[in-house]
Design an enzyme around this catalytic site. Structure first.
Site, PDB file in Angstrom:
ATOM      1  N   ARG A  13      14.027 -12.255 -37.550  1.00  0.00           N
ATOM      2  CA  ARG A  13      12.685 -12.804 -37.732  1.00  0.00           C
ATOM      3  C   ARG A  13      12.644 -13.311 -39.164  1.00  0.00           C
ATOM      4  O   ARG A  13      13.041 -12.607 -40.086  1.00  0.00           O
ATOM      5  CB  ARG A  13      11.630 -11.727 -37.526  1.00  0.00           C
ATOM      6  CG  ARG A  13      11.653 -11.219 -36.090  1.00  0.00           C
ATOM      7  CD  ARG A  13      10.421 -10.469 -35.719  1.00  0.00           C
ATOM      8  NE  ARG A  13       9.296 -11.378 -35.755  1.00  0.00           N
ATOM      9  CZ  ARG A  13       8.070 -11.048 -36.170  1.00  0.00           C
ATOM     10  NH1 ARG A  13       7.812  -9.844 -36.598  1.00  0.00           N
ATOM     11  NH2 ARG A  13       7.097 -11.932 -36.165  1.00  0.00           N
ATOM     12  N   ASP A  18       5.457 -17.527 -39.578  1.00  0.00           N
ATOM     13  CA  ASP A  18       5.201 -17.306 -38.162  1.00  0.00           C
ATOM     14  C   ASP A  18       5.228 -18.678 -37.500  1.00  0.00           C
ATOM     15  O   ASP A  18       4.363 -19.521 -37.767  1.00  0.00           O
ATOM     16  CB  ASP A  18       3.845 -16.624 -37.960  1.00  0.00           C
ATOM     17  CG  ASP A  18       3.689 -16.031 -36.570  1.00  0.00           C
ATOM     18  OD1 ASP A  18       4.664 -16.032 -35.801  1.00  0.00           O
ATOM     19  OD2 ASP A  18       2.582 -15.562 -36.254  1.00  0.00           O
ATOM     20  N   GLU A  21       4.817 -20.120 -30.807  1.00  0.00           N
ATOM     21  CA  GLU A  21       5.536 -19.609 -29.650  1.00  0.00           C
ATOM     22  C   GLU A  21       6.104 -20.789 -28.861  1.00  0.00           C
ATOM     23  O   GLU A  21       5.534 -21.883 -28.882  1.00  0.00           O
ATOM     24  CB  GLU A  21       4.587 -18.799 -28.760  1.00  0.00           C
ATOM     25  CG  GLU A  21       4.038 -17.559 -29.417  1.00  0.00           C
ATOM     26  CD  GLU A  21       5.105 -16.532 -29.725  1.00  0.00           C
ATOM     27  OE1 GLU A  21       6.033 -16.346 -28.914  1.00  0.00           O
ATOM     28  OE2 GLU A  21       5.007 -15.896 -30.786  1.00  0.00           O
ATOM     29  N   ARG A  55      14.605  -5.619 -34.708  1.00  0.00           N
ATOM     30  CA  ARG A  55      14.941  -6.957 -35.188  1.00  0.00           C
ATOM     31  C   ARG A  55      15.062  -6.943 -36.708  1.00  0.00           C
ATOM     32  O   ARG A  55      14.359  -6.195 -37.380  1.00  0.00           O
ATOM     33  CB  ARG A  55      13.878  -7.974 -34.781  1.00  0.00           C
ATOM     34  CG  ARG A  55      13.743  -8.118 -33.279  1.00  0.00           C
ATOM     35  CD  ARG A  55      12.581  -8.999 -32.922  1.00  0.00           C
ATOM     36  NE  ARG A  55      11.341  -8.377 -33.393  1.00  0.00           N
ATOM     37  CZ  ARG A  55      10.131  -8.722 -32.990  1.00  0.00           C
ATOM     38  NH1 ARG A  55       9.972  -9.695 -32.125  1.00  0.00           N
ATOM     39  NH2 ARG A  55       9.058  -8.114 -33.456  1.00  0.00           N
TER      40      ARG A  55
END
Length: 122
Positions: A13, A18, A21, A55
């Site tokens: 990540r 961010d 999606e 992650r």
């Protein structure tokens, strides 16, 4: 992002950002395409921590002489938003401000694509 480190697949990540999606059409696909396009075959991973899902949270840099910070490049191009709650680096907020002003990527029109964390909680 998936990297191969010492023969092992590692899910990473990208710290401070961010991205939309994949289902946030077309921004998710554009973000993924841009990251693939700017990522050379060999990169350097600086691990920040391992999250609760196992992650790796990290920073990804190119290894070429004109070293590039791929996390930041995603924001510069408007392909990701700054996760302000987890990011204290002012370079990210400056880059996002410029991308928004220029109407790049996720900032090209208003909508939930600008805040992937809101989209996920729908």
């Amino acid at each position: 992002m998936r990297l191969t480190c010492k023969g092992k697949s590692v899910e990473v990540r990208l710290h401070c950002i961010d991205a939309p999606e994949y289902e946030q059409i077309p921004w998710g696909k554009q973000s993924r395409h841009h990251l693939r396009k700017i990522t050379p075959r060999k990169v350097e991973l600086k691990t920040i921590e391992i999250d609760q899902f196992g992650r790796t949270l990290g920073e990804v840099y190119t290894t070429e002489p004109s070293r590039r910070f791929l996390n930041l490049e995603q924001v510069v191009g408007g392909h990701a938003a700054v996760y302000e709650h987890y990011c204290s680096d002012p370079a990210f907020t400056r880059a996002q401000r410029k991308a928004r002003k220029a109407g790049l990527g996720i900032w090209s029109k208003p909508g939930a694509q600008q805040t992937p964390w809101v989209f996920r909680h729908r």
